[in-house]
Design a protein around this motif. Sequence first.
Motif, PDB file in Angstrom:
ATOM      1  N   SER A 147       0.881  -1.170   0.000  1.00  0.00           N
ATOM      2  CA  SER A 147       0.000   0.000   0.000  1.00  0.00           C
ATOM      3  C   SER A 147       0.915   1.216   0.000  1.00  0.00           C
ATOM      4  O   SER A 147       1.699   1.382  -0.927  1.00  0.00           O
ATOM      5  N   LEU A 181      -5.276   9.934 -11.219  1.00  0.00           N
ATOM      6  CA  LEU A 181      -5.824   8.699 -11.771  1.00  0.00           C
ATOM      7  C   LEU A 181      -5.450   8.546 -13.237  1.00  0.00           C
ATOM      8  O   LEU A 181      -5.044   7.454 -13.678  1.00  0.00           O
ATOM      9  N   TYR A 233      -1.738   7.593 -13.411  1.00  0.00           N
ATOM     10  CA  TYR A 233      -1.532   6.201 -13.022  1.00  0.00           C
ATOM     11  C   TYR A 233      -1.940   5.254 -14.159  1.00  0.00           C
ATOM     12  O   TYR A 233      -1.219   4.301 -14.485  1.00  0.00           O
ATOM     13  N   GLU A 234      -3.096   5.503 -14.740  1.00  0.00           N
ATOM     14  CA  GLU A 234      -3.580   4.633 -15.821  1.00  0.00           C
ATOM     15  C   GLU A 234      -2.634   4.655 -17.008  1.00  0.00           C
ATOM     16  O   GLU A 234      -2.378   3.614 -17.641  1.00  0.00           O
ATOM     17  N   SER A 242      -3.671  -1.765  -1.566  1.00  0.00           N
ATOM     18  CA  SER A 242      -4.261  -0.921  -2.615  1.00  0.00           C
ATOM     19  C   SER A 242      -3.372  -0.828  -3.840  1.00  0.00           C
ATOM     20  O   SER A 242      -3.870  -0.773  -4.973  1.00  0.00           O
ATOM     21  N   ALA A 269      -3.745  -4.046  -5.786  1.00  0.00           N
ATOM     22  CA  ALA A 269      -5.105  -4.192  -6.305  1.00  0.00           C
ATOM     23  C   ALA A 269      -5.317  -3.409  -7.597  1.00  0.00           C
ATOM     24  O   ALA A 269      -6.016  -3.873  -8.508  1.00  0.00           O
ATOM     25  N   ARG A 270      -4.693  -2.216  -7.701  1.00  0.00           N
ATOM     26  CA  ARG A 270      -4.978  -1.379  -8.871  1.00  0.00           C
ATOM     27  C   ARG A 270      -3.869  -1.381  -9.917  1.00  0.00           C
ATOM     28  O   ARG A 270      -3.961  -0.682 -10.906  1.00  0.00           O
ATOM     29  N   ASN A 271      -2.823  -2.178  -9.707  1.00  0.00           N
ATOM     30  CA  ASN A 271      -1.678  -2.120 -10.612  1.00  0.00           C
ATOM     31  C   ASN A 271      -1.323  -3.519 -11.101  1.00  0.00           C
ATOM     32  O   ASN A 271      -0.672  -4.299 -10.407  1.00  0.00           O
ATOM     33  N   GLN A 272      -1.726  -3.838 -12.321  1.00  0.00           N
ATOM     34  CA  GLN A 272      -1.459  -5.155 -12.889  1.00  0.00           C
ATOM     35  C   GLN A 272       0.025  -5.393 -13.079  1.00  0.00           C
ATOM     36  O   GLN A 272       0.505  -6.534 -12.994  1.00  0.00           O
ATOM     37  N   ASN A 320      -8.014  -9.236   0.573  1.00  0.00           N
ATOM     38  CA  ASN A 320      -7.331  -7.996   0.896  1.00  0.00           C
ATOM     39  C   ASN A 320      -7.128  -7.830   2.397  1.00  0.00           C
ATOM     40  O   ASN A 320      -8.046  -8.003   3.194  1.00  0.00           O
TER      41      ASN A 320
END
Length: 460
Positions: free
Chosen positions: A266, A336, A339-340, A420, A423-426, A445
């Motif tokens: 995290s 966001l 990050y994407e 986190s 979870a959001r970063n492949q 989680n």
Amino acid sequence: MSPYILGIDVGTTSIKAVLLEKVSRAVVASQTLATAADVVDNSGIKAKEQQTSHIIDALNRCVCLLPRDKLENVSSIGLSGQMHGVLFWKAKSGCDWPDGECFTARDTSQLITWQDGRCSCDFLSSLPKPDSHLSVATGFGCATILWLMKNRPGFLEDFGVAGTIQDYVVSMLCGLDGCVMTPQNAASWGFFNTTSNQWNTEILRAAGFPTHLLPQCVPSGGLAGQTRSNWHGVPAGTPVGAALGDFQCSVYSCMRDQTDAVLNISTSAQLTYAMPADFKPQGSPQPASSISYFPYFEDSYLAVAASLNGGNVLASFVEMLKLWMKEFGVEEPSDLCLYEKLIGCALNQETSDLRVRPTILGERHNPMCLGQVTNISSANFSLGHVSRALCCGILDNMASMMPADLLQQAGVRRIVGSGSAIARNQVLRQEVERAFPLPVVYGQNADSAVGVAMVLCDRC
């Protein structure tokens, strides 16, 4: 109606409160609120402090958002929170209950958090050697108190009690005159022997430490008292557990088997596995070791590699890009969006020979080990290469602290990936599976608020 357990985590940036149904162990309600409590440091001493009143205000608002009818059927309350830090308050006057159902902070210091950097390497080296297997670092409660004794000798005269922020909440809910603390939080302060469950009182007293500030130690998983008043519908007289460490509770929430290792990324990052039941840490602190042994439950221990560099490194990279754009006069995209874009570029760049050592915050076992970028060429300077190398570097650093072969020798059969950032970063997930050739499962989680509720459900 089935009874509920109220689990609360007082985190570094937010409060989380959950209601766990005692029979089914299902989370039936959950709320999270940011504390917005950080204090701007202009002192030049690398202080990291938070406004206690802001934290308590967020705590009250967060609990109040949970369903009132379920709060009225809470059978016990468990609290976890950010470890290492220290808060001071006056005995018997640490809060007010102005309306009978909500307490507000009074006669307290600001919270000095685990991120505090005022204890330099030179200062830490001047401290006495603890009677403990755990080292002492900046941000640890006892080290902070010793720093205050030397540099602000009059500061402590206004206070009679000290503890972590979660210990303070327990004391206020129960109306305790002093502070009770579990070995999980005591070990995070330093100068605590986890084998005897005793503070290094004589060593500290010889160093001029105000030993009357040391909390009373009580077992992890036990009760501290009962609520002194109704609290947002929770009845007076409700049992309250002694506060636990957020790390141990997060592990408890997702470690399903003794052969699991838990990797959480995290803000920071931790990799841990359970030691055998008969394990007892031996010897004196090993400051240069990347692995520590944290007290868990029932005299057991977790082997822990705790890195200061996790998702915060990616956040720093995003902030750097935004600053560059601002200096060029380019309109800044949202965090966001950035990050994407970074993740997308890294996914298109499956590997990179660029090397990033992401330890921009140093590490507790090696505070002078800062970040590096090496093997730069004209062919690997794209955003995809840099993003891939940064994610790879975070996991390489973690694997250097706790290698895969060590996990296998310890009998670890799989890794539970949580947090986190994962979870959001492949890309991070891909790098986890590259760095650790073991089965990796996601979706369980780590959640300290759920974990502390589960502890009470299982043990009280």
